[in-house]
Design an enzyme around this catalytic site. Structure first.
Site, mmCIF file in Angstrom:
data_model
loop_
_atom_site.group_PDB
_atom_site.id
_atom_site.type_symbol
_atom_site.label_atom_id
_atom_site.label_comp_id
_atom_site.label_asym_id
_atom_site.label_seq_id
_atom_site.Cartn_x
_atom_site.Cartn_y
_atom_site.Cartn_z
ATOM 1 N N THR A 270 10.018 -1.180 -3.226
ATOM 2 C CA THR A 270 9.151 -0.624 -4.264
ATOM 3 C C THR A 270 9.831 -0.656 -5.629
ATOM 4 O OG1 THR A 270 8.221 1.482 -5.049
ATOM 5 C CG2 THR A 270 10.038 1.643 -3.512
ATOM 6 N N ASP A 271 9.019 -0.710 -6.685
ATOM 7 C CA ASP A 271 9.584 -0.643 -8.044
ATOM 8 C C ASP A 271 10.230 0.712 -8.323
ATOM 9 O OD1 ASP A 271 7.244 0.881 -8.200
ATOM 10 O OD2 ASP A 271 6.417 -0.174 -9.934
ATOM 11 N N GLU A 272 9.911 1.730 -7.500
ATOM 12 C CA GLU A 272 10.460 3.069 -7.761
ATOM 13 C C GLU A 272 11.968 3.123 -7.590
ATOM 14 O OE1 GLU A 272 8.426 6.455 -6.233
ATOM 15 O OE2 GLU A 272 6.460 5.536 -6.461
HETATM 16 P P1 NAD Z 1 1.639 3.973 4.607
HETATM 17 O O1 NAD Z 1 2.209 5.342 4.542
HETATM 18 O O2 NAD Z 1 0.172 3.780 4.373
HETATM 19 O O3 NAD Z 1 1.962 3.316 6.027
HETATM 20 C C1 NAD Z 1 3.213 3.443 6.644
HETATM 21 C C2 NAD Z 1 3.072 2.999 8.094
HETATM 22 O O4 NAD Z 1 4.372 3.098 8.708
HETATM 23 C C3 NAD Z 1 2.122 3.889 8.917
HETATM 24 O O5 NAD Z 1 1.267 3.087 9.693
HETATM 25 C C4 NAD Z 1 3.071 4.695 9.806
HETATM 26 O O6 NAD Z 1 2.491 5.044 11.060
HETATM 27 C C5 NAD Z 1 4.227 3.716 9.978
HETATM 28 N N1 NAD Z 1 5.482 4.407 10.309
HETATM 29 C C6 NAD Z 1 6.005 5.500 9.710
HETATM 30 N N2 NAD Z 1 7.146 5.865 10.327
HETATM 31 C C7 NAD Z 1 7.359 4.965 11.321
HETATM 32 C C8 NAD Z 1 8.386 4.804 12.304
HETATM 33 N N3 NAD Z 1 9.408 5.656 12.390
HETATM 34 N N4 NAD Z 1 8.295 3.754 13.155
HETATM 35 C C9 NAD Z 1 7.252 2.884 13.077
HETATM 36 N N5 NAD Z 1 6.232 3.014 12.196
HETATM 37 C C10 NAD Z 1 6.292 4.042 11.316
HETATM 38 O O7 NAD Z 1 2.495 3.113 3.579
HETATM 39 P P2 NAD Z 1 2.047 1.954 2.579
HETATM 40 O O8 NAD Z 1 1.545 2.551 1.322
HETATM 41 O O9 NAD Z 1 1.226 0.980 3.315
HETATM 42 O O10 NAD Z 1 3.480 1.309 2.245
HETATM 43 C C11 NAD Z 1 4.028 0.319 3.110
HETATM 44 C C12 NAD Z 1 5.381 -0.101 2.572
HETATM 45 O O11 NAD Z 1 5.250 -0.633 1.257
HETATM 46 C C13 NAD Z 1 6.391 1.034 2.468
HETATM 47 O O12 NAD Z 1 7.654 0.546 2.857
HETATM 48 C C14 NAD Z 1 6.388 1.396 0.993
HETATM 49 O O13 NAD Z 1 7.645 1.894 0.601
HETATM 50 C C15 NAD Z 1 6.111 0.059 0.351
HETATM 51 N N6 NAD Z 1 5.394 0.091 -0.928
HETATM 52 C C16 NAD Z 1 4.244 0.794 -1.074
HETATM 53 C C17 NAD Z 1 3.546 0.748 -2.284
HETATM 54 C C18 NAD Z 1 2.243 1.497 -2.489
HETATM 55 O O14 NAD Z 1 1.740 1.535 -3.602
HETATM 56 N N7 NAD Z 1 1.642 2.077 -1.448
HETATM 57 C C19 NAD Z 1 4.059 0.006 -3.346
HETATM 58 C C20 NAD Z 1 5.269 -0.684 -3.178
HETATM 59 C C21 NAD Z 1 5.905 -0.648 -1.965
HETATM 60 O O1 DAU Z 2 5.290 2.307 -7.449
HETATM 61 C C1 DAU Z 2 5.135 2.075 -6.077
HETATM 62 C C2 DAU Z 2 4.908 3.388 -5.356
HETATM 63 O O2 DAU Z 2 3.583 3.812 -5.663
HETATM 64 C C3 DAU Z 2 5.112 3.261 -3.853
HETATM 65 O O3 DAU Z 2 6.451 2.930 -3.581
HETATM 66 C C4 DAU Z 2 4.739 4.580 -3.148
HETATM 67 O O4 DAU Z 2 4.831 4.413 -1.740
HETATM 68 C C5 DAU Z 2 3.319 4.930 -3.521
HETATM 69 O O5 DAU Z 2 2.965 6.173 -2.938
HETATM 70 C C6 DAU Z 2 3.164 5.008 -5.040
HETATM 71 O O6 DAU Z 2 3.892 6.135 -5.581
HETATM 72 P P1 DAU Z 2 3.295 7.045 -6.760
HETATM 73 O O7 DAU Z 2 3.963 8.355 -6.706
HETATM 74 O O8 DAU Z 2 3.278 6.324 -8.049
HETATM 75 O O9 DAU Z 2 1.761 7.137 -6.253
HETATM 76 P P2 DAU Z 2 0.729 8.381 -6.168
HETATM 77 O O10 DAU Z 2 -0.598 7.798 -5.825
HETATM 78 O O11 DAU Z 2 1.254 9.478 -5.320
HETATM 79 O O12 DAU Z 2 0.694 8.893 -7.653
HETATM 80 C C7 DAU Z 2 0.313 8.015 -8.715
HETATM 81 C C8 DAU Z 2 0.389 8.813 -10.008
HETATM 82 O O13 DAU Z 2 -0.640 9.800 -10.016
HETATM 83 C C9 DAU Z 2 1.687 9.589 -10.188
HETATM 84 O O14 DAU Z 2 2.046 9.584 -11.556
HETATM 85 C C10 DAU Z 2 1.357 11.000 -9.726
HETATM 86 C C11 DAU Z 2 -0.112 11.135 -10.116
HETATM 87 N N1 DAU Z 2 -0.932 11.976 -9.232
HETATM 88 C C12 DAU Z 2 -0.889 11.743 -7.900
HETATM 89 C C13 DAU Z 2 -1.666 12.477 -7.022
HETATM 90 C C14 DAU Z 2 -1.599 12.247 -5.545
HETATM 91 C C15 DAU Z 2 -1.785 12.919 -9.772
HETATM 92 O O15 DAU Z 2 -1.827 13.109 -11.014
HETATM 93 N N2 DAU Z 2 -2.559 13.648 -8.927
HETATM 94 C C16 DAU Z 2 -2.536 13.462 -7.579
HETATM 95 O O16 DAU Z 2 -3.276 14.171 -6.848
#
Ligand code: NAD
Ligand code: DAU
Length: 339
Positions: A128-130
């Site tokens: 992730t970019d985080e």
């Molecule tokens: P998500 O939370 O929707 O899904 C995570 C999945 O992993 C779930 O199906 C869960 O059951 C499984 N999981 C959790 N713990 C586990 C374990 N111990 N063993 C096997 N499976 C397990 O997550 P997402 O948003 O789809 O993110 C997927 C990946 O992409 C993560 O690694 C996250 O860091 C990365 N990522 C997410 C975002 C975003 O915006 N959502 C952006 C950049 C990177």
């Molecule tokens: O940048 C990539 C990341 O984006 C991934 O690595 C993470 O897995 C994914 O969860 C996401 O993280 P963020 O913290 O950016 O996403 P979230 O949707 O939780 O929040 C987006 C923005 O909105 C953040 O600035 C917090 C704000 N927020 C979030 C929630 C849930 C609110 O203002 N209200 C809310 O209820």
């Protein structure tokens, strides 16, 4: 030639789930193994249309369970690992960091050991970019692949730790790998604890939308299918050992995102409710994707086309997200915002 075996961890989650569906349809000659522990974020009903396909398999396992993972690698001899499985929600990492270390750090190390012992063509680590921390509100600054890692939340610290382990297994043991670092995803099957699906589902139900702090924090949004095509490209064409940033230059403040959804759904901005800010809330994320573009990747969605498609999907798939926002998740949501 034997069929290629692709292990996708976390394929019952949001991005992994979209990636599994993309891969089984695009590559009938690959066998796709979805390995997932089915935590609160995992849901298999999304795969009802593909579960009968001959090139799709589901394996229930915890990535941190060393014996189970070793047995699966030994028996199935995977060619590629695409590693999504993780605890992914920043707010949960602030409440309970321990499981983030266990799954994201220990789980990744267990997978790396199995890949090293049984041999693979490539390990693609989805990060992730985080991990880069955050940026000031200066629109000319971006994260590049050489930006120092300065994670601010327990979630991003656990992801940065896993990135460094993947790098170390490459440098020390020669494990073939790529790391991708993507910006915020959105699209179908996004779990409704995250900003965009939470806003769409609550606005559709005429409920208030919690905006943290002043709502001016910026995220760089990417449609999940553009993320899938990026991983597909990196898996096949990525230079061994390289990191690739993934993002589409779609920076929006949280307020802009929430207001766009409210406007599209024809509801009132009075639904916006300002709540206490997230601890350590990262100000701005913004990706420079030049390196990936030079490899041949281009996103197909603008934020406008992507958010319109996503809102429509949530309107048409109310049954899916209504099931999810009941039960355990609802209790957690109320405790977090309205205690
Ligand atoms: P998500 O939370 O929707 O899904 C995570 C999945 O992993 C779930 O199906 C869960 O059951 C499984 N999981 C959790 N713990 C586990 C374990 N111990 N063993 C096997 N499976 C397990 O997550 P997402 O948003 O789809 O993110 C997927 C990946 O992409 C993560 O690694 C996250 O860091 C990365 N990522 C997410 C975002 C975003 O915006 N959502 C952006 C950049 C990177
Ligand atoms: O940048 C990539 C990341 O984006 C991934 O690595 C993470 O897995 C994914 O969860 C996401 O993280 P963020 O913290 O950016 O996403 P979230 O949707 O939780 O929040 C987006 C923005 O909105 C953040 O600035 C917090 C704000 N927020 C979030 C929630 C849930 C609110 O203002 N209200 C809310 O209820």
């Amino acid at each position: 030639m034997s069929r290629k075996k692709i292990l996708v961890t976390g394929g019952a989650g949001f991005i992994g789930g979209n990636f599994v569906q993309y891969m089984v349809k695009k590559y009938p000659a690959y066998d796709i193994y979805n390995l997932d522990f089915l935590t609160y974020a995992g849901d298999l009903t999304k795969h009802s249309e593909i579960e009968e396909l001959e090139n799709y398999y589901f394996l229930k396992a915890d990535i941190a369970d060393r014996d189970s993972i070793a047995t699966l690698f030994k028996e199935l001899k995977f060619d590629f690992v695409v590693h999504f499985a993780a605890e992914s929600h920043v707010d949960r990492s602030i409440t309970d960091p321990g499981i983030f270390v266990q799954t994201n750090v220990v789980g990744t190390q267990v997978l790396l050991d199995a890949a090293k012992q049984y041999g693979i063509t490539k390990f693609v680590h989805v990060s992730t970019d985080e991990v880069y921390g955050d940026l000031e509100f200066d629109p000319t600054t971006f994260f590049t692949e050489v930006t120092p890692l300065q994670p601010n939340s327990p979630y991003s610290a656990s992801k940065a730790s896993s990135d460094l382990l993947v790098r170390a297994y490459h440098e020390t043991f020669g494990l073939p790998m790529n790391i991708t670092r993507c910006s915020n995803n959105y699209g179908p099957y996004h779990f409704p604890e995250k900003l965009i699906p939470l806003t769409i589902s609550r606005v559709l139900n005429d409920q208030s939308v919690p905006v943290y702090g002043d709502g001016k924090n910026i995220r760089d949004w990417l449609h999940v299918l553009d993320h899938c095509s990026a991983i597909d490209l990196v898996m096949h064409e990525g230079v061994n050992g390289e990191v690739y940033n993934v993002g589409g230059h779609n920076e929006r403040t949280n307020l802009e995102v929430v207001k766009a959804i409210i406007e599209t759904l024809g509801k009132s901005e009075e639904l916006i409710e300002y709540v206490t800010d997230r601890l350590g809330h990262d100000k701005r994320y913004a990706i420079d994707p030049t390196k990936l573009e030079q490899l041949g990747w281009n996103p197909t969605y603008t934020f406008e086309t992507g958010i319109a498609q996503t809102i429509q999907w949530y309107i048409e798939n109310k049954e899916w997200w209504e099931k999810i926002i009941s039960g355990e998740y609802q209790t957690c949501f109320e405790k977090q915002y309205y205690k």
